[in-house]
Design a protein around this motif. Structure first.
Motif, PDB file in Angstrom:
ATOM      1  N   VAL A 103     -10.895  44.120  17.087  1.00  0.00           N
ATOM      2  CA  VAL A 103     -11.724  42.996  17.537  1.00  0.00           C
ATOM      3  C   VAL A 103     -13.174  43.328  17.241  1.00  0.00           C
ATOM      4  N   THR A 115      -9.082  34.947  18.875  1.00  0.00           N
ATOM      5  CA  THR A 115     -10.418  35.232  19.377  1.00  0.00           C
ATOM      6  C   THR A 115     -11.342  34.055  19.081  1.00  0.00           C
ATOM      7  N   THR A 150     -10.951  37.074  23.612  1.00  0.00           N
ATOM      8  CA  THR A 150      -9.717  37.376  22.888  1.00  0.00           C
ATOM      9  C   THR A 150      -8.544  37.173  23.837  1.00  0.00           C
TER      10      THR A 150
END
Length: 349
Positions: A225, A252, A287
């Motif tokens: 991420v 996300t 996320t």
């Protein structure tokens, strides 16, 4: 049945668009010892972004052409950037338009999430998204009068699906499913792979991901991420965290890539359907992990519009749902919040 009916519509032509990716996916090369044949990787362009797929099958089987064609069928239903699509025809008020299974699935899930989030997720926000410059329509010099004039057409109570037809309370009501359709495209491709007998795969489209089984190393899929730094335009260059995934989907949403500045003010793409204005929030990136990617996609968008505290409460009330939030504190430093169920799957980058 859905996949089989879609395959009947397939035309083998490539799709070419521009690339914008939110997440970076970690995987390695072939390892036939993982069971079920070798791992293969394909990539391409779709829906204004890119896709990357890694899967395990006995043979490669010309899958790229089939995936490209499957995604073309998808765009023909739900892409607002395709003037010939079903959703574009509905927005243009063309007569006698019949929806397909793809459209109806997304519409019904959008309605469910709309009710669940108290209207925070709303696919009728399209005219506002266009006005602010984040959609296919004309960007306007937005002021309060324009916002007020468009808000009267926002709300899923102003549109209904009856059978295979859509009815709107006013011609100016327009739909935009970009905050859920990309996740659903991931689900459709993943289900197609499963129909082929694939039990180990990773499907990523524009940063939305669905995984099953294990990666070529025989481990959980490792998904990075990105750190939500403004100007961080290269996926994977600045990672905040790595999450191990197994039989789950991930999406996300963040405001650090899709924004512009006007008179020194940063305008982000998270438009609040209640006010008509971009959401000003400490929450920088949301996320979400769920079973289906379209649900994760819709929840991630909803959380960005809710803001940090409301998003926490929302996620804590959802079953089989995990979240990883990145937000700014009063000193401008990055902080994180995540659900207990995600704790053992988090790794440092």
């Amino acid at each position: 049945m859905l996949i089989k009916s879609l395959l009947k519509k397939i035309v083998f032509n490539p799709i070419r668009y521009i690339s914008i990716i939110v997440l970076f996916v970690f995987f390695t090369g072939c390892n036939p010892e993982a069971g079920g044949g070798e791992y293969y990787s394909i990539q391409g362009f779709t829906q204004g972004t890119t896709y990357h797929i890694t899967y395990q099958l006995p043979t490669e089987n010309g899958l790229q052409e089939r995936i490209d064609s499957l995604l073309q069928v998808f765009d023909g239903s739900l892409s607002t950037y395709d003037s010939t699509s079903i959703i574009s025809a509905i927005n243009l008020n063309r007569e006698h338009i019949k929806t397909d299974t793809l459209f109806r699935t997304v519409f019904r899930e959008s309605g469910r999430v709309y009710q669940l989030t108290g209207g925070t997720f709303d696919i009728t926000v399209g005219p506002l998204i266009n006005a602010w410059g984040f959609g296919p329509g004309e960007k306007l010099d937005v002021d309060s009068s324009i916002v007020d004039s468009l808000l009267q057409y926002v709300g899923m109570d102003k549109v209904a699906l009856v059978g295979d037809s859509v009815y709107k309370s006013h011609p100016e009501v327009k739909l935009d499913v970009n905050a859920i359709a990309q996740g659903y495209a991931v689900d459709v491709v993943a289900l197609y792979l499963e129909d082929l007998g694939c039990r180990n795969y990773m499907v990523e489209i524009g940063g939305e991901i669905r995984t099953r089984g294990v990666n070529p190393k025989g481990s959980f899929w490792r998904i990075g991420v990105d750190r939500p730094e403004y100007g961080n335009m290269i996926p994977g260059q600045q990672l905040q965290v790595i999450i191990s995934m197994h039989n789950r989907s991930l999406a996300t949403s963040g405001n650090y890539r899709k924004f512009y500045e006007k008179n020194g003010v940063r305008i982000t793409h998270s438009i609040d359907p209640a006010t008509g204005y971009p959401k000003d929030s400490r929450l920088l990136s949301a996320t979400i992990l769920t079973e289906e990617c379209m649900t994760a996609d819709a929840y991630a968008t909803s959380c960005m519009v809710m803001g940090l505290e409301k998003a926490k409460l929302f996620i804590e009330g959802m079953k089989n749902t995990d979240a990883y939030f990145i937000y700014g504190d009063d000193q401008g430093m990055y902080q994180v919040w995540y659900t207990d169920g995600l704790r053992k799957y988090i790794e440092s980058p």
